[in-house]
Design a protein around this motif. Structure first.
Motif, PDB file in Angstrom:
ATOM      1  N   ALA A   1      -7.363  16.042  18.880  1.00  0.00           N
ATOM      2  CA  ALA A   1      -7.582  14.575  18.273  1.00  0.00           C
ATOM      3  C   ALA A   1      -7.303  13.467  19.236  1.00  0.00           C
ATOM      4  N   GLU A   2      -7.832  12.298  18.872  1.00  0.00           N
ATOM      5  CA  GLU A   2      -7.448  11.256  19.627  1.00  0.00           C
ATOM      6  C   GLU A   2      -7.098   9.853  18.597  1.00  0.00           C
ATOM      7  N   SER A   3      -7.209  10.166  17.228  1.00  0.00           N
ATOM      8  CA  SER A   3      -6.875   9.157  16.546  1.00  0.00           C
ATOM      9  C   SER A   3      -6.362   9.834  15.186  1.00  0.00           C
ATOM     10  N   VAL A   4      -5.919   8.855  14.029  1.00  0.00           N
ATOM     11  CA  VAL A   4      -5.351   9.478  12.758  1.00  0.00           C
ATOM     12  C   VAL A   4      -6.276   8.704  11.681  1.00  0.00           C
ATOM     13  N   ILE A   5      -6.381   9.343  10.493  1.00  0.00           N
ATOM     14  CA  ILE A   5      -7.078   8.885   9.469  1.00  0.00           C
ATOM     15  C   ILE A   5      -5.789   8.368   8.360  1.00  0.00           C
ATOM     16  N   ALA A   6      -5.978   7.074   7.985  1.00  0.00           N
ATOM     17  CA  ALA A   6      -5.019   6.678   6.778  1.00  0.00           C
ATOM     18  C   ALA A   6      -5.848   6.250   5.760  1.00  0.00           C
ATOM     19  N   VAL A   7      -5.286   6.845   4.704  1.00  0.00           N
ATOM     20  CA  VAL A   7      -6.051   6.715   3.272  1.00  0.00           C
ATOM     21  C   VAL A   7      -5.003   5.378   2.749  1.00  0.00           C
ATOM     22  N   ILE A   8      -5.471   4.385   2.184  1.00  0.00           N
ATOM     23  CA  ILE A   8      -4.613   3.453   1.781  1.00  0.00           C
ATOM     24  C   ILE A   8      -5.133   3.198   0.221  1.00  0.00           C
ATOM     25  N   ALA A   9      -3.985   3.302  -0.572  1.00  0.00           N
ATOM     26  CA  ALA A   9      -4.070   2.852  -1.972  1.00  0.00           C
ATOM     27  C   ALA A   9      -3.322   1.714  -2.259  1.00  0.00           C
TER      28      ALA A   9
ATOM     29  N   SER B   1       0.851  -1.179   0.180  1.00  0.00           N
ATOM     30  CA  SER B   1       0.189   0.046   0.015  1.00  0.00           C
ATOM     31  C   SER B   1       0.878   1.208   0.169  1.00  0.00           C
ATOM     32  N   ARG B   2       0.139   2.488  -0.563  1.00  0.00           N
ATOM     33  CA  ARG B   2       0.941   3.838  -0.180  1.00  0.00           C
ATOM     34  C   ARG B   2       0.083   4.500   0.810  1.00  0.00           C
ATOM     35  N   SER B   3       0.150   4.461   1.797  1.00  0.00           N
ATOM     36  CA  SER B   3      -0.589   5.298   2.774  1.00  0.00           C
ATOM     37  C   SER B   3      -0.375   6.639   3.112  1.00  0.00           C
ATOM     38  N   ARG B   4      -1.306   7.595   3.260  1.00  0.00           N
ATOM     39  CA  ARG B   4      -1.225   9.041   3.766  1.00  0.00           C
ATOM     40  C   ARG B   4      -1.956   8.939   4.940  1.00  0.00           C
TER      41      ARG B   4
END
Length: 344
Positions: A108-116, A94-97
């Motif tokens: 904030a208490e979390s992160v968002i990961a966008v996975i391609a 994956s390429r994750s952002r």
């Protein structure tokens, strides 16, 4: 019109890429259907699991570091290429952002990961790298084969091409050449005497000393070899420089272009020392072989005249007293009185 929370949930569920909400503790809080398909699990099987549990073992440290950078605020957005292990055991890329997921109230208490999914791209890159390695091996084999064929025509001692390649690689490494330059040096060494194909047998195979006209003709082999080798499209310029300039001299009296000191390309300066050493320690129709020590003494004597002093010093450093040279041999037995006569 302002969007409702329901609109954002639809966006999350139907995004064309994988979306994961990951808590600061590394546990998956939410995952959309495309993300779950990428991992090969049902969404509910992943929620509550650590993202590290599906991360390839070799990429766990990189994943942890990426999360830490985002959580600490060191970076606003981190991008990382990494491997995961699917439910069926397949390794996928994956390429994750990754970025912080803000909350309406509070930090904030979390992160968002966008996975391609870039698995197919990585496979294509791997196949291309394998093809390049195969083509490189084919090229090197062809060049070495041609160099060995030239040995037979010139009646040079068997193994000359392979020995000078070996000497050159060890000397190049001692001088700190990078892998690309070592490869270029190897290619040039394989074809260094290609131009001898243009020299008539009466001159090339003559057992006695060449007269002035014959010697002038013999000297054309360096430039001729360069012109022939330049027609090989994949042969890099530094390799061509070895072929053309390995008979130049540090004092500017060599051929074909009478270059001096650092005007002579580095790889040609390196190869010249290796070529002369092997020529001196090899028996030829017109000379007997020198001992290894006699040849080393001659290189030392020509330091700063025929050869780059630093290159000579590096070559001499490869020899341990009593242990022979870079090939581990003990040298050859009988010195000749004619030091530089048709040496190579």
């Amino acid at each position: 019109m302002p969007s409702s929370p329901f609109d954002f949930q639809l966006l999350f569920e139907h995004a064309g890429v994988g979306l994961l909400e990951i808590g600061f503790d590394g546990c998956i809080r939410r995952i959309n259907p495309n993300g779950a398909v990428f991992f090969g699990y049902a969404p509910e099987a992943l929620i509550g699991q650590s993202v590290l549990s599906v991360t390839h073992a070799d990429d766990i440290a990189r994943t942890t570091d990426t999360l830490q950078q985002v959580v600490s605020g060191a970076v606003a957005l981190a991008e990382v290429e990494k491997r995961y292990v699917r439910a069926d055991g397949e390794i996928v890329w994956s390429r994750s952002r990754v970025s912080l997921l803000p909350r309406p109230n509070g930090p904030a208490e979390s992160v968002i990961a966008v996975i391609a999914d870039i698995t197919e791209l990585k496979r294509a890159q791997r196949d291309l790298e394998a093809l390049n390695l195969s083509l490189q091996a084919t090229l090197e084999g062809g060049l070495l084969g041609l160099g060995i064929a030239l040995e037979a025509r010139d009646l040079e001692t068997s193994g000359h091409t392979q020995r000078v390649i070996h000497y050159s690689m060890q000397l190049g490494e001692a001088l700190g050449l990078d892998p690309l330059m070592l490869s270029e040096l190897k290619h040039g060494a394989s074809l260094h005497d290609l131009g001898k194909l243009t020299i008539p047998d009466g001159v090339l195979l003559k057992t006695g000393r060449l007269d002035a006209e014959e010697w002038a003709l013999m000297q054309t082999h360096a430039a001729n070899g360069y012109e022939i080798a330049a027609r090989i499209p994949t042969l890099p310029r530094p390799a061509l420089d070895v072929i053309r300039h390995h008979h130049e001299r540090w004092d500017g009296t060599g051929y074909p272009d009478r270059l001096a000191d650092t005007e002579i390309p580095l790889l040609a300066r390196i190869f010249a020392v290796c070529d002369v050493y092997d020529a001196l320690t090899s028996e030829r129709p017109y000379k007997r072989a020198w001992t290894s020590q006699a040849a080393l003494d001659e290189l030392r004597a020509q330091r700063g005249t025929q050869f780059d002093p630093q290159v000579v010093d590096a070559f001499l450093s490869l020899f341990t007293p009593g242990q022979g040279g870079p090939l581990g041999g003990a040298g050859r037995p009988v010195p000749s009185p004619s030091a530089q006569a048709r040496q190579n």
